[in-house]
Design an enzyme around this catalytic site. Structure first.
Site, mmCIF file in Angstrom:
data_model
loop_
_atom_site.group_PDB
_atom_site.id
_atom_site.type_symbol
_atom_site.label_atom_id
_atom_site.label_comp_id
_atom_site.label_asym_id
_atom_site.label_seq_id
_atom_site.Cartn_x
_atom_site.Cartn_y
_atom_site.Cartn_z
ATOM 1 N N ASP A 294 0.820 -1.212 0.000
ATOM 2 C CA ASP A 294 0.000 0.000 0.000
ATOM 3 C C ASP A 294 0.857 1.267 0.000
ATOM 4 O OD1 ASP A 294 -2.425 1.342 -0.040
ATOM 5 O OD2 ASP A 294 -2.525 1.495 2.131
ATOM 6 N N GLU A 295 1.694 1.396 -1.030
ATOM 7 C CA GLU A 295 2.502 2.602 -1.207
ATOM 8 C C GLU A 295 2.075 3.327 -2.480
ATOM 9 O OE1 GLU A 295 6.878 2.003 -0.119
ATOM 10 O OE2 GLU A 295 6.304 0.010 -0.847
ATOM 11 N N TYR A 296 2.478 4.584 -2.577
ATOM 12 C CA TYR A 296 2.381 5.370 -3.815
ATOM 13 C C TYR A 296 0.953 5.556 -4.316
ATOM 14 C CZ TYR A 296 7.229 3.891 -3.594
ATOM 15 O OH TYR A 296 8.501 3.624 -3.162
#
Length: 586
Positions: free
Chosen positions: A315-317
């Site tokens: 759950d990045e960017y």
């Protein structure tokens, strides 16, 4: 020797890319079949599939057909073009179309072609065979160019992917019970720079070279990094997107994925948001939650379609809206429960089967626990939503005080406080993420200990993740996660990038953590999994200089620090695939 022979059959568009060899004389058009379509000129087709130009070899002879064309009732004496330069050109065009530069031209010693094919006047068609024999291991193509004198009749391609049957170690290694000293090693590999197959060539001798019968693959799992989570305006929801590098791997799974799986290594697909304001944590939780259900089904379908063993969510960017004024159509602010419901939906689609053996697992659901809005208890935002600490959020404790919160956190706190949402909150509270995920791995540069310990009142609570006590964490939680990217030192030898391979805890000890510190935590907490990120290709020689691969030294060092006293040895064995060149070599 016995072999596992794997193939794929493709019906392709854009076949004009395959046209041309010397002076672009090859038409290479799709041959018309016999299903009512008039064949105006003689055609060279496969008996099994007259509509395709690419055919699989399954170990038996291949049968082709020369068809007489309408209004072309004549004697034809055709022969194959065996000019090596022509065939090399066609091989290169085939590799371009497939998107991977792994195909070699099959040498003529491995096949027999008819000296000529004769189709007499008045004869509708004639069948003939192409015989392959003693084909070596590898990935090959055999272009078949049939000509009547100087006139081309047609082109066909035979694709051959032949992998040697796994030998040299006992597949019973899959039944082993991981320990802290010999954890499940997981490698996440950047698809744009590295050939996935190399991961299958790292071999572990758990008790040294004196016990070769114990040899097994080093990695239990590898992760393809990464598919993207994009926002689709047409469907008003998230969709999976594959960049060209990931697509090449998935579209050629028999080349890249199956050789690992044949060794017992699980292959997972990473899914990563893509700077489009949509991520796992802000999908709409109202109504029938169609956005969440549809995306979960798309992930599940991708795993089935490409024959993978599971997924890793990262759950990045996402570029989540930071406040009400930043919202975009269809992309709400962070939603309490969005990620919970997605994980639950995926688990329902890929249920855990009680007593299922590791070798039969194709339903692995994992998390790279670094995104600030999933669960990370470190960094600037510290949402820790998977802790299900709703009372903390309501009462403004443990970071949920207004003077320390951003606009999006204030909005989420307001939603949690609203009594109209209590029934949904109760539903979220029943989702114990720690029990649902098979594995959760942290980056050591976000600190390796944020599954446990936070203070509530006068007591210490030992979890950031609901459903993950110490016993569960020992099996599922990977304290250690190391960025394995390489670089050339000023002295010309390979070393790990210092910003990812810290030797000391500075300049920001609240976030960064030395490798030895992380390993000590893993040892003390008795955790049995470890994620390493971005294993890179290391050539034996580069620009006239012999290179030493540091990875075979790294992993025994890890195990030693984790209490292993058996003198394990890691060796790279097999082909060192260099079809993709890592950035540090460019």
């Amino acid at each position: 020797m016995k072999y596992s022979i794997i193939f794929s059959l493709y019906i392709l568009t854009g076949l004009f890319l395959l046209t041309g060899c010397q002076e672009e004389t090859l038409v290479a058009e799709v041959p018309q079949g016999q299903d009512g379509i008039t064949v105006l000129t003689p055609k060279f087709v496969s008996v099994k599939d007259a509509s395709s130009m690419i055919h699989r070899w399954t170990g038996e002879d291949l049968t082709f057909e020369l068809l007489q064309g309408k209004n072309a009732d004549e004697n034809i004496k055709a022969a194959f073009d065996t000019d090596e330069s022509t065939l090399e050109t066609m091989t290169a065009k085939f590799a371009t179309l497939k998107g991977v530069n792994v195909y070699k031209l099959l040498e003529d010693s491995y096949y027999d072609l008819p000296a000529s094919i004769q189709l007499k006047k008045g004869q509708r068609s004639v069948n003939f065979q192409v015989k392959l024999k003693d084909v070596p291991d590898g990935t090959f193509v055999l272009p078949l160019v049939l000509k009547d004198g100087a006139t081309e009749i047609g082109v066909q391609y035979v694709e051959i992917v032949k992998n040697a049957q796994v030998t040299g170690f006992d597949m019973n290694w899959l039944d082993r019970v991981p320990s802290v000293a010999e954890p499940r090693f997981v490698a996440s590999v950047e698809a744009a720079e590295n050939d996935l197959r190399n991961l299958g060539n790292y071999m572990l001798y758990p008790e040294g070279l004196s016990r070769p019968e114990l040899k097994r693959p080093l990695f239990d799992m590898t992760v393809i990094f990464s598919a993207n989570m994009n926002y689709d305006e047409g469907t008003a929801g998230p969709v999976l997107f594959y960049n060209e590098d990931v697509k090449k791997i998935l579209d050629n799974r028999d080349v890249f994925v199956k050789p690992l799986q044949d060794k017992g290594i699980k292959v997972l697909l990473s899914v990563l948001p893509n700077h489009q304001g949509i991520g796992f944590s802000n999908m709409d939780i109202t109504g029938d939650r169609a956005m969440i259900k549809n995306f979960a089904k798309e992930i599940y379908n991708a795993i089935q379609k490409y024959g993978l063993d599971g997924v890793m969510l990262d759950d990045e960017y996402a570029n989540y809206p930071g406040g009400p004024e930043a919202e975009q159509p269809g992309r709400p602010m962070i939603q309490m429960g969005s990620f919970h419901f997605l994980v639950k939906e995926l688990r329902d689609l890929m249920p855990v089967v009680e007593g299922q053996a590791w070798k039969d697992r194709h339903n692995l659901l994992t998390l790279y626990n670094i995104g600030p809005c999933s669960n990370s208890g470190a960094g600037e935002r510290k949402w820790a939503l998977f802790s299900n600490r709703f009372e903390d959020i309501k009462e403004g404790e443990n970071g949920w005080t207004e003077d320390r919160m951003t606009k999006d956190q204030i909005a989420l706190q307001s939603w949690v406080k609203n009594p109209d949402n209590q029934s949904v909150l109760d539903e979220i509270g029943q989702i114990k993420i720690g029990e649902i995920f098979d594995f959760i791995w942290n980056a050591n540069y976000s600190r390796g200990d944020n599954y446990f310990y936070y203070i509530r009142g006068n007591s210490s609570v030992k979890t950031w993740i609901a459903g993950m006590d110490e016993a569960v964490a020992a099996e599922k939680f990977g304290v250690a996660s190391f960025e394995m990217s390489l670089q050339f030192s000023e002295y010309g030898y390979l070393e790990h990038k210092p910003e990812y391979w810290l030797k000391q805890e500075w300049p920001n000890p609240s976030r960064l953590e030395a490798l030895e510190t992380t390993l000590k935590k893993q040892l003390d907490s008795e955790q049995k999994t470890m994620l390493v990120f971005n294993m890179q290709y290391v050539p034996e020689n580069w620009k006239g200089r012999k290179l030493t691969n540091p990875y075979p030294t790294d992993f025994p060092y890890f195990m030693k620090k984790l209490g292993n006293k058996k003198q394990p040895v890691v060796q790279f064995e097999g082909t060192n695939y260099d079809t993709l060149i890592s950035s540090y070599l460019r």
